[in-house]
Scaffold this motif. Structure first.
Motif, PDB file in Angstrom:
ATOM      1  N   LEU A  56       0.838  -1.192   0.000  1.00 41.29           N
ATOM      2  CA  LEU A  56       0.000   0.000   0.000  1.00 41.29           C
ATOM      3  C   LEU A  56       0.876   1.246   0.000  1.00 41.29           C
ATOM      4  N   LYS A  57       0.530   2.188  -0.864  1.00 41.00           N
ATOM      5  CA  LYS A  57       1.256   3.450  -0.945  1.00 41.00           C
ATOM      6  C   LYS A  57       0.495   4.534  -0.187  1.00 41.00           C
ATOM      7  N   TYR A  58       1.249   5.393   0.471  1.00 40.71           N
ATOM      8  CA  TYR A  58       0.646   6.520   1.184  1.00 40.71           C
ATOM      9  C   TYR A  58       1.421   7.787   0.850  1.00 40.71           C
ATOM     10  N   LYS A  59       0.691   8.833   0.531  1.00 41.70           N
ATOM     11  CA  LYS A  59       1.298  10.114   0.188  1.00 41.70           C
ATOM     12  C   LYS A  59       1.349  10.995   1.430  1.00 41.70           C
ATOM     13  N   VAL A  60       2.559  11.375   1.830  1.00 35.63           N
ATOM     14  CA  VAL A  60       2.753  12.169   3.039  1.00 35.63           C
ATOM     15  C   VAL A  60       2.226  13.578   2.817  1.00 35.63           C
ATOM     16  N   SER A  61       1.411  14.044   3.750  1.00 38.02           N
ATOM     17  CA  SER A  61       0.857  15.394   3.672  1.00 38.02           C
ATOM     18  C   SER A  61       1.678  16.351   4.526  1.00 38.02           C
ATOM     19  N   GLN A  62       1.408  17.639   4.355  1.00 36.08           N
ATOM     20  CA  GLN A  62       2.119  18.633   5.147  1.00 36.08           C
ATOM     21  C   GLN A  62       1.746  18.506   6.619  1.00 36.08           C
ATOM     22  N   GLY A  63       0.499  18.121   6.889  1.00 38.76           N
ATOM     23  CA  GLY A  63       0.079  17.924   8.273  1.00 38.76           C
ATOM     24  C   GLY A  63       0.858  16.812   8.956  1.00 38.76           C
ATOM     25  N   ASP A 191       4.343  15.294   0.037  1.00 38.17           N
ATOM     26  CA  ASP A 191       4.032  14.598  -1.221  1.00 38.17           C
ATOM     27  C   ASP A 191       4.975  13.440  -1.509  1.00 38.17           C
ATOM     28  N   GLU A 192       5.799  13.076  -0.527  1.00 43.24           N
ATOM     29  CA  GLU A 192       6.644  11.895  -0.678  1.00 43.24           C
ATOM     30  C   GLU A 192       5.803  10.654  -0.375  1.00 43.24           C
ATOM     31  N   TYR A 193       6.068   9.594  -1.110  1.00 42.13           N
ATOM     32  CA  TYR A 193       5.300   8.362  -0.941  1.00 42.13           C
ATOM     33  C   TYR A 193       6.072   7.384  -0.061  1.00 42.13           C
ATOM     34  N   ILE A 194       5.338   6.704   0.808  1.00 36.40           N
ATOM     35  CA  ILE A 194       5.897   5.580   1.537  1.00 36.40           C
ATOM     36  C   ILE A 194       5.115   4.332   1.131  1.00 36.40           C
ATOM     37  N   VAL A 195       5.783   3.208   1.110  1.00 40.40           N
ATOM     38  CA  VAL A 195       5.176   1.945   0.691  1.00 40.40           C
ATOM     39  C   VAL A 195       5.186   0.982   1.866  1.00 40.40           C
ATOM     40  N   LEU A 196       4.011   0.449   2.203  1.00 36.94           N
ATOM     41  CA  LEU A 196       3.866  -0.479   3.317  1.00 36.94           C
ATOM     42  C   LEU A 196       3.814  -1.906   2.795  1.00 36.94           C
ATOM     43  N   ASP A 197       4.646  -2.749   3.354  1.00 39.98           N
ATOM     44  CA  ASP A 197       4.581  -4.182   3.087  1.00 39.98           C
ATOM     45  C   ASP A 197       3.699  -4.781   4.176  1.00 39.98           C
ATOM     46  N   CYS A 198       2.444  -5.103   3.837  1.00 42.59           N
ATOM     47  CA  CYS A 198       1.468  -5.443   4.867  1.00 42.59           C
ATOM     48  C   CYS A 198       0.599  -6.625   4.441  1.00 42.59           C
ATOM     49  N   TRP A 199      -0.219  -7.073   5.377  1.00 39.91           N
ATOM     50  CA  TRP A 199      -1.192  -8.145   5.155  1.00 39.91           C
ATOM     51  C   TRP A 199      -2.590  -7.589   5.355  1.00 39.91           C
ATOM     52  N   ARG A 200      -3.492  -7.929   4.430  1.00 38.33           N
ATOM     53  CA  ARG A 200      -4.851  -7.401   4.465  1.00 38.33           C
ATOM     54  C   ARG A 200      -5.861  -8.537   4.479  1.00 38.33           C
ATOM     55  N   LEU A 201      -6.951  -8.331   5.237  1.00 39.37           N
ATOM     56  CA  LEU A 201      -8.001  -9.336   5.316  1.00 39.37           C
ATOM     57  C   LEU A 201      -8.625  -9.573   3.956  1.00 39.37           C
ATOM     58  N   LEU A 202      -8.978 -10.805   3.692  1.00 38.10           N
ATOM     59  CA  LEU A 202      -9.654 -11.157   2.459  1.00 38.10           C
ATOM     60  C   LEU A 202     -11.153 -10.981   2.674  1.00 38.10           C
ATOM     61  N   ASP A 203     -11.754 -10.037   1.976  1.00 36.56           N
ATOM     62  CA  ASP A 203     -13.177  -9.743   2.136  1.00 36.56           C
ATOM     63  C   ASP A 203     -13.984 -10.736   1.317  1.00 36.56           C
ATOM     64  N   PRO A 204     -14.837 -11.562   1.953  1.00 38.31           N
ATOM     65  CA  PRO A 204     -15.620 -12.547   1.189  1.00 38.31           C
ATOM     66  C   PRO A 204     -16.636 -11.913   0.255  1.00 38.31           C
ATOM     67  N   ASN A 205     -17.006 -10.660   0.510  1.00 38.66           N
ATOM     68  CA  ASN A 205     -17.935  -9.993  -0.407  1.00 38.66           C
ATOM     69  C   ASN A 205     -17.272  -9.658  -1.738  1.00 38.66           C
ATOM     70  N   ASP A 206     -15.968  -9.477  -1.723  1.00 38.69           N
ATOM     71  CA  ASP A 206     -15.229  -9.217  -2.956  1.00 38.69           C
ATOM     72  C   ASP A 206     -14.708 -10.502  -3.578  1.00 38.69           C
ATOM     73  N   PHE A 207     -14.371 -11.458  -2.742  1.00 38.58           N
ATOM     74  CA  PHE A 207     -13.848 -12.743  -3.219  1.00 38.58           C
ATOM     75  C   PHE A 207     -14.782 -13.840  -2.703  1.00 38.58           C
ATOM     76  N   THR A 208     -15.811 -14.120  -3.473  1.00 38.03           N
ATOM     77  CA  THR A 208     -16.902 -14.986  -3.016  1.00 38.03           C
ATOM     78  C   THR A 208     -16.483 -16.438  -2.844  1.00 38.03           C
ATOM     79  N   ARG A 209     -15.326 -16.828  -3.373  1.00 38.55           N
ATOM     80  CA  ARG A 209     -14.884 -18.208  -3.193  1.00 38.55           C
ATOM     81  C   ARG A 209     -14.539 -18.507  -1.740  1.00 38.55           C
TER      82      ARG A 209
END
Length: 279
Positions: A56-63, A191-209
């Motif tokens: 996942l990419k995230y764009k750093v804001s001024q805040g 506006d610099e991007y950071i990239v996260l190497d992460c694990w995300r839950l598999l949503d059964p509504n998107d992946f019905t199998r």
């Protein structure tokens, strides 16, 4: 259907496994919905097919930069924790300061392994890097470079780069959904991007199998069977017309045995083994 692809299809499948519509399954619809949610949560947290690896990419804001650069005891993003103790009869206050700046991550993220480097390596990145110059000049004639010497030299340079540009320290807890970056925010630009190497839950509504997973079906059936038995326990010994006697305790005990077997199978077959520390 034998291959459920929806939430209701999974529920109907499990009810048929318990004997419906031949038998009346004494479980309320709200109880079934709760059991489905518990099953999916257990599947996501323990089954190796319940999560997916993501970048996942995230764009750093001024805040983000302003909160992270807070300094002293009164800056933005600073949290103060105080504790008082009596030392030799004198009340003494101890103040602790921490930077409360964090990045809120989606609640579907269960774990973050690392954040890729903010800065570009001089060894392998950019037009003036060693890798670029070597391929630009020396590898024009492919037989002019000894690849073994190149590989050994590049490994040595990467070791130097690893020591000079260390990995960024992060802190993350799944129940907080907050990513704390222990970095020098003065070197982070807007506006610099950071990239996260992460694990995300598999949503059964998107992946019905997911609804057709063999473990998911067996586990939900056992949970519904236990709930059925628990609902009937208070009617133990009640005789129905025709001499039939309700035995909710037996249904409950059988379901508990099924769940124990299924959970052992999860640990031995479907769950990722814990990483051992090698010293």
């Amino acid at each position: 259907m034998a291959k459920p692809s929806t939430r209701q299809g999974l529920i109907d499948y499990c009810l048929r496994k318990l004997g419906a519509p031949v038998l009346e399954i004494n479980v309320d619809d709200d109880q079934i919905d709760d059991l489905v949610d518990d099953t999916i949560q257990y599947f996501n947290e323990r089954h190796f097919d319940g999560v997916e690896r993501m970048y996942l990419k995230y764009k750093v804001s001024q805040g983000d930069v302003d909160r992270g650069k807070a300094s002293g005891t009164d800056g933005v993003g600073i949290v103060t924790t105080s504790t008082t103790s009596n030392i030799v009869g004198t009340a003494t206050t101890f103040n602790f300061y921490e930077n409360s700046n964090y990045i809120q991550v989606p609640d579907s993220v269960t774990g973050i392994e690392k954040v890729f480097k903010f800065d570009t390596s001089e060894i392998s990145g950019g037009m003036f890097s060693i890798k670029y110059q070597l391929f630009l000049n020396d590898l024009y004639y492919f037989s002019s470079v000894d690849l073994l010497s190149y590989a050994m030299t590049k490994t040595y340079l990467e070791d130097i780069d690893f020591l000079l540009n260390t990995e960024k320290q992060i802190r993350f807890n799944q129940r907080q959904d907050r990513l704390y970056l222990d970095v020098d925010w003065g070197n982070v630009e807007k506006d610099e991007y950071i990239v996260l190497d992460c694990w995300r839950l598999l949503d059964p509504n998107d992946f019905t199998r997911v609804y057709n997973d063999s473990f998911l079906k067996k586990y939900l059936t056992a949970l519904m069977k236990r709930q059925w038995g628990q609902n009937l326990i208070k009617f133990q010994g009640v005789k129905l017309p025709g001499g039939i006697e309700l035995n909710g305790r037996q249904i409950y005990d059988d379901a508990e045995k099924d769940l124990q077997i299924i959970r052992e199978q999860m640990s031995n077959t479907y769950e990722l083994p814990p990483l051992d520390m090698i010293g």
